[in-house]
Design an enzyme around this catalytic site. Structure first.
Site, short mmCIF file in Angstrom:
data_model
loop_
_atom_site.label_atom_id
_atom_site.label_comp_id
_atom_site.label_asym_id
_atom_site.label_seq_id
_atom_site.Cartn_x
_atom_site.Cartn_y
_atom_site.Cartn_z
N GLY A 169 -35.73 28.54 40.68
CA GLY A 169 -35.16 29.74 40.07
C GLY A 169 -33.66 29.82 40.30
O GLY A 169 -32.89 30.12 39.37
N ASP A 170 -33.23 29.53 41.52
CA ASP A 170 -31.80 29.56 41.84
C ASP A 170 -31.04 28.50 41.06
O ASP A 170 -29.96 28.76 40.51
CB ASP A 170 -31.60 29.33 43.34
CG ASP A 170 -32.06 30.51 44.17
OD1 ASP A 170 -31.40 31.56 44.12
OD2 ASP A 170 -33.08 30.38 44.87
#
Length: 398
Positions: A169-170
């Site tokens: 996600g990051d």
């Protein structure tokens, strides 16, 4: 070698005031492409990424902070904020990944920075974006993966949602932030002004969810966890061998026919149960079982030889040891040896993607000390005297 001397972004200066993963990974991507990245860290311990990693050896920092120069600034103090304002007048891009409103509380609102430097592009990475009812909430990558739809569909169907072994996600939000910065640089060539790039973790994940939303709207279909298989896409799975597991993807009709020949079962390509994409999808479980019955009597090397001979996409499931031993990784220079002070030559992934005329590169290792380049940046470039720097240190501004 001077930072930014080579690469597509030679001459572009980036101020990175984010921390942990999303902001720093965006800075890593830009730095690999040749940008001069000034990493702003809080005095003392610096970015928490310096202490992230497995066991006693903290190596994540060595990758995410390569090609960066470290300067320290306490952004909670007016003196530290003023340093960033001065730096912003020299920069093309500023990256931050704090909770929305934090820059504003630090007197570093985008509009004030762009008033000083109208050409400044500001990349803002956050959990939920800069607007909307959730914008003020704290957000980490895992939360974005859950809200964006990733977590629900990952794992085995008889178990709770799983996660990938990396912070996807990051890194997705950082990659989209980088993409936005590059687009904004191009737009600036026409307009002469910078803009704000708003990259939300959950929306970055949403972007890679394929047709998940329209499938539900049109057909009421909700994707579920399916383990190593993708429902309706067959054969495409991990199959057991005598000495391990092997991934085969032969869901296209002609490729499936070649797989059948490799298995010594060419008649399967004409079997009505498997003759086309839709039929194979309907009989996916039994087809996977049939292929597994064949592969479990072969070694991975034997299966690989047959897949190569018959032009079937397939491959071993690699870990770090297999990557380091593979001749294709070596030929492509996908892994580099970066000289470091502490570790000696340190192996890590090479910059990517590959550009033919302005190749990306790793020109310097991660800075070992917080504020390692304070004198170089604040003193030589911004004109602060030694006495002024000492005074800033005395109040913990740097």
């Amino acid at each position: 070698m001077t930072l930014g001397e080579h690469g597509a972004l030679r001459g572009i200066r980036v101020i990175e005031i984010g921390q942990l993963i999303a902001g720093p990974f965006c800075g890593q991507l830009l730095g690999d492409m040749g940008a001069d990245v000034l990493k702003v860290e809080p005095p003392g311990d610096g970015d928490p990424m310096r202490n992230w990693g497995r066991g006693d050896d903290k190596l994540w920092w060595e990758v995410v902070a390569r090609n960066k120069r470290s300067i320290s600034a306490n952004l909670r103090l007016p003196e530290g904020q003023q340093l960033v304002r001065k730096l912003a007048t020299t920069a093309d891009i500023l990256i931050e990944n704090f909770r929305p409103g934090t820059l504003e509380r630090w007197n570093l609102a985008p509009e004030s920075l762009q008033a000083l430097n109208p050409r400044l592009i500001i990349v803002r990475v956050s959990g939920y974006g800069q607007t909307g009812p959730y914008s003020s909430r704290a957000g980490f990558g895992g939360i974005g993966e859950a809200m964006g739809g990733w977590r629900y569909i990952v794992g085995d169907p008889d178990r709770p949602p799983s996660r990938m072994g990396v912070s996807i996600g990051d890194t997705l939000a950082a990659t989209y932030g980088c993409m936005g910065a590059l687009a904004a640089l191009h737009a600036r060539e026409r307009t002469g002004v910078g803009q704000i790039v708003d990259s939300a973790l959950y929306e970055a994940v949403l972007q890679v969810m394929e047709s998940l939303i329209p499938e539900y709207q049109v057909a009421g279909y909700v994707r579920e966890r399916s383990g190593s298989a993708l429902p309706g896409i067959a054969p495409s799975n991990v199959y057991p061998c005598k000495d391990g597991q092997y991934l085969i993807g032969a869901n296209q009709d002609a490729v499936f026919a070649r797989l059948c020949t490799a298995m010594g079962r060419p008649e399967l390509a004409d079997d009505p149960r498997y003759a086309d994409h839709l039929a194979r999808g309907r009989h996916q479980v039994e087809l996977d079982a049939l292929i597994a019955d064949w592969t479990r009597n072969q070694t991975t090397a034997e299966v690989e030889k047959l897949m190569i001979e018959h032009g079937v996409p397939a491959g071993n499931i690699y870990r770090a040891p297999e990557m380091l031993a593979d001749p294709h990784f070596k030929a492509r220079e996908a892994i580099i040896d970066l000289p470091t002070e502490k570790w000696g030559p340190l192996k890590m992934q090479a910059p990517f993607p590959k550009l033919s005329h302005t190749p990306s590169s790793v020109r310097s290792p991660a800075p070992t000390q917080v504020g390692q380049h304070n004198a170089e940046i604040y003193g030589e470039e911004l004109g602060y005297s030694a006495d002024q720097l000492d005074a800033l240190r005395a109040i913990n501004a740097i």
